[in-house]
Design a protein around this motif. Structure first.
Motif, mmCIF file in Angstrom:
data_model
loop_
_atom_site.group_PDB
_atom_site.id
_atom_site.type_symbol
_atom_site.label_atom_id
_atom_site.label_comp_id
_atom_site.label_asym_id
_atom_site.label_seq_id
_atom_site.Cartn_x
_atom_site.Cartn_y
_atom_site.Cartn_z
ATOM 1 N N PHE A 1 0.872 -1.325 0.112
ATOM 2 C CA PHE A 1 0.026 -0.018 0.029
ATOM 3 C C PHE A 1 0.839 1.154 -0.085
ATOM 4 O O PHE A 1 2.041 1.258 0.546
ATOM 5 C CB PHE A 1 -0.887 -0.058 1.297
ATOM 6 C CG PHE A 1 -1.718 -1.035 1.112
ATOM 7 C CD1 PHE A 1 -3.054 -0.732 0.360
ATOM 8 C CD2 PHE A 1 -1.691 -2.302 1.792
ATOM 9 C CE1 PHE A 1 -4.001 -2.067 0.396
ATOM 10 C CE2 PHE A 1 -2.574 -3.245 1.791
ATOM 11 C CZ PHE A 1 -3.714 -3.282 1.298
ATOM 12 N N THR A 2 0.312 2.307 -0.724
ATOM 13 C CA THR A 2 1.211 3.284 -0.584
ATOM 14 C C THR A 2 0.256 4.471 -0.159
ATOM 15 O O THR A 2 -0.702 4.759 -0.484
ATOM 16 C CB THR A 2 1.419 3.783 -2.312
ATOM 17 O OG1 THR A 2 2.115 2.626 -2.792
ATOM 18 C CG2 THR A 2 2.418 4.986 -2.347
ATOM 19 N N LEU A 3 1.144 5.307 0.599
ATOM 20 C CA LEU A 3 0.582 6.473 1.199
ATOM 21 C C LEU A 3 0.671 7.785 0.109
ATOM 22 O O LEU A 3 1.877 8.110 0.002
ATOM 23 C CB LEU A 3 1.062 6.854 2.626
ATOM 24 C CG LEU A 3 0.579 8.119 3.422
ATOM 25 C CD1 LEU A 3 -0.830 7.996 3.736
ATOM 26 C CD2 LEU A 3 1.440 8.275 4.541
ATOM 27 N N TYR A 4 -0.383 8.702 0.045
ATOM 28 C CA TYR A 4 -0.062 9.649 -0.861
ATOM 29 C C TYR A 4 -0.524 11.008 -0.004
ATOM 30 O O TYR A 4 -1.764 10.699 0.654
ATOM 31 C CB TYR A 4 -1.024 9.657 -1.980
ATOM 32 C CG TYR A 4 -1.110 10.898 -3.047
ATOM 33 C CD1 TYR A 4 -0.059 11.293 -3.570
ATOM 34 C CD2 TYR A 4 -2.163 11.757 -2.921
ATOM 35 C CE1 TYR A 4 -0.052 12.397 -4.447
ATOM 36 C CE2 TYR A 4 -2.449 12.787 -3.700
ATOM 37 C CZ TYR A 4 -1.187 13.200 -4.340
ATOM 38 O OH TYR A 4 -1.143 14.385 -4.999
ATOM 39 N N VAL A 5 0.222 11.985 0.103
ATOM 40 C CA VAL A 5 -0.155 13.169 1.009
ATOM 41 C C VAL A 5 -0.073 14.457 -0.205
ATOM 42 O O VAL A 5 1.048 14.546 -0.706
ATOM 43 C CB VAL A 5 0.757 13.402 1.963
ATOM 44 C CG1 VAL A 5 0.424 14.741 2.882
ATOM 45 C CG2 VAL A 5 0.660 12.214 3.241
ATOM 46 N N PHE A 6 -1.236 15.183 0.021
ATOM 47 C CA PHE A 6 -1.254 16.527 -0.945
ATOM 48 C C PHE A 6 -1.735 17.652 0.226
ATOM 49 O O PHE A 6 -2.667 17.518 0.872
ATOM 50 C CB PHE A 6 -2.385 16.612 -2.129
ATOM 51 C CG PHE A 6 -2.422 17.665 -2.656
ATOM 52 C CD1 PHE A 6 -1.430 17.997 -3.739
ATOM 53 C CD2 PHE A 6 -3.547 18.335 -2.576
ATOM 54 C CE1 PHE A 6 -1.514 19.029 -4.404
ATOM 55 C CE2 PHE A 6 -3.592 19.666 -3.152
ATOM 56 C CZ PHE A 6 -2.590 19.905 -3.945
ATOM 57 N N HIS A 18 -3.847 0.838 -3.033
ATOM 58 C CA HIS A 18 -3.107 -0.578 -3.135
ATOM 59 C C HIS A 18 -2.220 -0.427 -4.382
ATOM 60 O O HIS A 18 -2.829 0.142 -5.350
ATOM 61 C CB HIS A 18 -4.185 -1.634 -3.295
ATOM 62 C CG HIS A 18 -3.851 -2.901 -3.434
ATOM 63 N ND1 HIS A 18 -3.461 -3.407 -4.547
ATOM 64 C CD2 HIS A 18 -3.573 -3.943 -2.522
ATOM 65 C CE1 HIS A 18 -2.921 -4.728 -4.380
ATOM 66 N NE2 HIS A 18 -3.092 -4.910 -3.090
ATOM 67 N N ARG A 19 -1.079 -0.772 -4.203
ATOM 68 C CA ARG A 19 -0.054 -0.455 -5.334
ATOM 69 C C ARG A 19 -0.405 -1.366 -6.583
ATOM 70 O O ARG A 19 -0.124 -0.894 -7.646
ATOM 71 C CB ARG A 19 1.476 -1.005 -4.761
ATOM 72 C CG ARG A 19 2.476 -0.375 -5.501
ATOM 73 C CD ARG A 19 3.709 -0.636 -4.596
ATOM 74 N NE ARG A 19 4.064 0.669 -3.817
ATOM 75 C CZ ARG A 19 5.208 0.815 -3.431
ATOM 76 N NH1 ARG A 19 6.351 -0.508 -3.483
ATOM 77 N NH2 ARG A 19 5.546 1.724 -2.921
ATOM 78 N N VAL A 20 -0.665 -2.519 -6.459
ATOM 79 C CA VAL A 20 -1.091 -3.496 -7.509
ATOM 80 C C VAL A 20 -2.338 -2.971 -8.226
ATOM 81 O O VAL A 20 -2.346 -2.945 -9.627
ATOM 82 C CB VAL A 20 -1.131 -4.985 -7.144
ATOM 83 C CG1 VAL A 20 -1.428 -5.779 -8.321
ATOM 84 C CG2 VAL A 20 0.239 -5.206 -6.446
ATOM 85 N N THR A 21 -3.318 -2.968 -7.395
ATOM 86 C CA THR A 21 -4.705 -2.578 -8.472
ATOM 87 C C THR A 21 -5.012 -1.186 -8.428
ATOM 88 O O THR A 21 -5.943 -0.994 -9.195
ATOM 89 C CB THR A 21 -5.773 -3.273 -7.451
ATOM 90 O OG1 THR A 21 -5.896 -2.707 -6.210
ATOM 91 C CG2 THR A 21 -5.622 -5.004 -7.310
ATOM 92 N N CYS A 22 -4.236 -0.262 -7.684
ATOM 93 C CA CYS A 22 -4.555 1.180 -8.102
ATOM 94 C C CYS A 22 -5.867 1.399 -7.486
ATOM 95 O O CYS A 22 -6.216 2.541 -7.882
ATOM 96 C CB CYS A 22 -4.116 1.659 -9.360
ATOM 97 S SG CYS A 22 -2.359 1.339 -10.127
#
Length: 100
Positions: A1-6, A18-22
């Motif tokens: 899993f990837t954390l994205y912060v804006f 989720h990194r694989v399924t986006c």
């Protein structure tokens, strides 16, 4: 899993993907109705801490306990971004931070 912060001048938003399924597993931001009413300001450090706390709660509901975070090229890992990630860690999610 990837954390994205804006983080912008007006609001803070974070998501866990989720990194694989986006597919986005959990999303939290200060533009939502419940957060707008509870916060004094939508772009300060307490708002960042609240976003991290709520995102961690929603991630734990989906049985996600580990994530990775890589800051974008122009982002520095300090201040508000660090507050979101640290709040995420403090609320039970193990985050691996990849710095250049």
């Amino acid at each position: 899993f990837t954390l994205y912060v804006f983080i912008s001048k007006r609001f803070v938003q974070a998501s866990l993907t989720h990194r694989v399924t986006c597919k986005q597993v959990a999303v939290s931001g200060t533009n939502s109705k419940d957060m707008k009413a509870a916060l004094k300001s939508r772009c300060d450090i307490p708002a960042c801490l609240a976003v991290g706390r709520i995102l961690a709660y929603r991630a734990r509901e989906k049985d996600v306990y580990t994530a990775s975070y890589t800051p974008r090229a122009r982002d520095k890992f300090q201040g508000k971004i660090r507050a979101v990630v640290q709040s995420f860690i403090d609320n039970g999610i193990d985050v691996k931070v990849y710095l250049d």
